[in-house]
Design an enzyme around this catalytic site. Structure first.
Site, PDB file in Angstrom:
ATOM      1  N   ASP A 100       0.837  -1.195   0.000  1.00  0.00           N
ATOM      2  CA  ASP A 100       0.000   0.000   0.000  1.00  0.00           C
ATOM      3  C   ASP A 100       0.873   1.246   0.000  1.00  0.00           C
ATOM      4  OD1 ASP A 100      -2.121  -1.714   0.222  1.00  0.00           O
ATOM      5  OD2 ASP A 100      -2.539  -1.279   2.318  1.00  0.00           O
ATOM      6  N   ARG A 101       0.336   2.318  -0.519  1.00  0.00           N
ATOM      7  CA  ARG A 101       1.071   3.579  -0.559  1.00  0.00           C
ATOM      8  C   ARG A 101       1.645   3.939   0.804  1.00  0.00           C
ATOM      9  NH1 ARG A 101      -2.372   8.886  -1.187  1.00  0.00           N
ATOM     10  NH2 ARG A 101      -2.799   8.245   0.963  1.00  0.00           N
TER      11      ARG A 101
END
Length: 239
Positions: A65-66
């Site tokens: 995930d970012r």
């Protein structure tokens, strides 16, 4: 066009492992792995700096995930990508995460077996939910530390569903601190998602021990982990 030095000024300094097939880097929180519809800086902007003499840049084998930091595997060419993809598809790749959560499980170790599905039919949406009709999802956990109102967990995803660790922890009543989607952290000005891909183990070569890489604790999680060492635990959202 985004400035590729904004989040990641020197990707070479974040290299954890390198051989003829594989690179493992320590991805910083806040940097998406792949370009999205909103544009902006991504890891892809930096991969040419990791060619190390090869004609093509490496490619990510899996996703983080970012806002998740830590170990990310990159295949250096087509044959390497095929071999690495098989490891991740068959769960032969062992991924270890550290998370700081609100509350915590009653048991010191266990499994979270909750199928997951998208919250929305919109293909652009990555938000997930626990759903008995969804795809199988299994996470193993172990408590590494406890403090008032919080716990430090080791998480090992056996499957690799989108947002699996975040949804599993939230569904079990101990959301990951700093999570604005599945927890109660603010969308801006919060402590950052307290989830870190700590280690990666890949049985890449049949006659050798698995390749293992370990990412150092990121800046945004150091204070929380230091608080556990002092027996206090990290500050909770709103606290």
């Amino acid at each position: 066009m985004s400035d590729p030095s904004k989040i990641l000024p020197d990707i070479g300094a974040r290299l954890l492992y390198r051989d003829a097939l594989l690179l493992v880097i320590d991805k910083p929180a806040g940097l998406p792995v792949h370009p999205g519809p909103k544009g902006g800086e991504t890891l892809t902007d930096h991969l040419d700096a990791l060619r190390f003499g090869l004609p093509r840049r490496p490619e990510a084998v899996h996703r983080l995930d970012r806002d998740t930091s830590g170990c990310l595997a990159l295949g250096r060419h087509a044959k390497a990508l095929a071999r690495l993809n098989r490891l991740f598809a068959t769960s032969a790749a062992e991924k270890t995460y550290w998370a700081l959560v609100a509350g915590g499980p009653e048991a010191e170790a266990g499994r979270i077996d909750l199928p997951l599905a998208r919250r929305s039919d919109d293909p652009r949406s990555w938000w997930m939910k626990a759903d008995p009709e969804g795809e199988p999802a299994l996470t193993e956990f172990r408590v590494l530390g406890r403090a008032p109102g919080a716990a430090w967990l080791e998480l090992r995803p056996v499957t690799g569903r989108t947002h699996q660790l975040r949804v599993h922890c939230a569904a079990m009543g101990f959301p990951i601190l700093g999570d604005p989607i599945y927890g109660d952290a603010p969308r801006a000005g919060g402590p950052g998602l307290q989830l870190h891909a700590r280690a990666l183990s890949l049985p890449l070569y049949p006659k050798r021990p698995p390749v293992r890489a370990e990412a150092p604790v990121p800046e945004h999680m150091r204070a929380g982990l230091a608080a556990f060492s002092a027996g206090r635990g990290p500050p909770l959202p709103g606290g």
